[in-house]
Write an enzyme that holds these catalytic residues in place. Structure first.
Site, PDB file in Angstrom:
ATOM      1  N   LEU A  14      44.742  39.679  19.947  1.00 41.62           N
ATOM      2  CA  LEU A  14      43.455  39.513  20.629  1.00 41.62           C
ATOM      3  C   LEU A  14      42.369  39.273  19.579  1.00 41.62           C
ATOM      4  O   LEU A  14      41.564  40.142  19.269  1.00 41.62           O
ATOM      5  CB  LEU A  14      43.147  40.739  21.486  1.00 41.62           C
ATOM      6  CG  LEU A  14      42.232  40.497  22.663  1.00 41.62           C
ATOM      7  CD1 LEU A  14      42.819  39.462  23.607  1.00 41.62           C
ATOM      8  CD2 LEU A  14      41.964  41.765  23.415  1.00 41.62           C
ATOM      9  N   HIS A  15      42.376  38.070  19.013  1.00 44.32           N
ATOM     10  CA  HIS A  15      41.392  37.686  18.005  1.00 44.32           C
ATOM     11  C   HIS A  15      40.113  37.205  18.689  1.00 44.32           C
ATOM     12  O   HIS A  15      39.968  37.333  19.909  1.00 44.32           O
ATOM     13  CB  HIS A  15      41.978  36.636  17.049  1.00 44.32           C
ATOM     14  CG  HIS A  15      42.496  35.417  17.742  1.00 44.32           C
ATOM     15  ND1 HIS A  15      41.687  34.372  18.098  1.00 44.32           N
ATOM     16  CD2 HIS A  15      43.749  35.095  18.168  1.00 44.32           C
ATOM     17  CE1 HIS A  15      42.408  33.438  18.702  1.00 44.32           C
ATOM     18  NE2 HIS A  15      43.668  33.863  18.752  1.00 44.32           N
ATOM     19  N   ALA A  16      39.195  36.652  17.933  1.00 45.03           N
ATOM     20  CA  ALA A  16      37.848  36.351  18.417  1.00 45.03           C
ATOM     21  C   ALA A  16      37.800  35.516  19.694  1.00 45.03           C
ATOM     22  O   ALA A  16      37.078  35.861  20.631  1.00 45.03           O
ATOM     23  CB  ALA A  16      37.041  35.663  17.321  1.00 45.03           C
ATOM     24  N   ASP A  91      46.748  30.864  22.214  1.00 42.19           N
ATOM     25  CA  ASP A  91      47.072  30.183  20.965  1.00 42.19           C
ATOM     26  C   ASP A  91      48.071  29.046  21.170  1.00 42.19           C
ATOM     27  O   ASP A  91      48.468  28.412  20.205  1.00 42.19           O
ATOM     28  CB  ASP A  91      47.642  31.187  19.964  1.00 42.19           C
ATOM     29  CG  ASP A  91      46.667  32.311  19.684  1.00 42.19           C
ATOM     30  OD1 ASP A  91      45.468  32.014  19.533  1.00 42.19           O
ATOM     31  OD2 ASP A  91      47.097  33.481  19.642  1.00 42.19           O
TER      32      ASP A  91
END
Length: 92
Positions: A14-16, A91
């Protein structure tokens, strides 16, 4: 109290980008207080789902299980939508 379990699907965690999309969706539920926490942690340690800093502090990675909770009436639809965001690979 309605709650839903989700598995983080984004391969990079759970990146930006996915975190921002999730927080914006949670914040759009103005009348609902929604929390998020790791599945194995007590409910009283859950974080505000509409706070990007709180969400990022969880350090969620691909495959991690989280629980979304809300004590607000009528929150089922919002929780389902938020689970869908978490269970989408952003992604791909």
């Amino acid at each position: 109290m309605p709650e839903r379990t989700a598995i983080i699907a984004s391969t990079l965690g759970l990146h930006a980008r996915p975190a921002t999309a999730f927080v914006e969706a949670a914040a759009a539920c103005e009348d609902l207080e929604i929390t998020i926490g790791r599945e194995e942690e007590p409910a009283d340690e859950a974080m505000d789902a509409s706070s990007v800093l709180s969400l990022m502090s969880l350090g969620l990675e691909h495959g991690d299980r989280v629980v979304l909770r809300s004590e607000s009436a009528g929150s089922e639809e919002a929780l389902n939508h938020l689970v869908g965001l978490l269970q989408t690979n952003h992604d791909a």
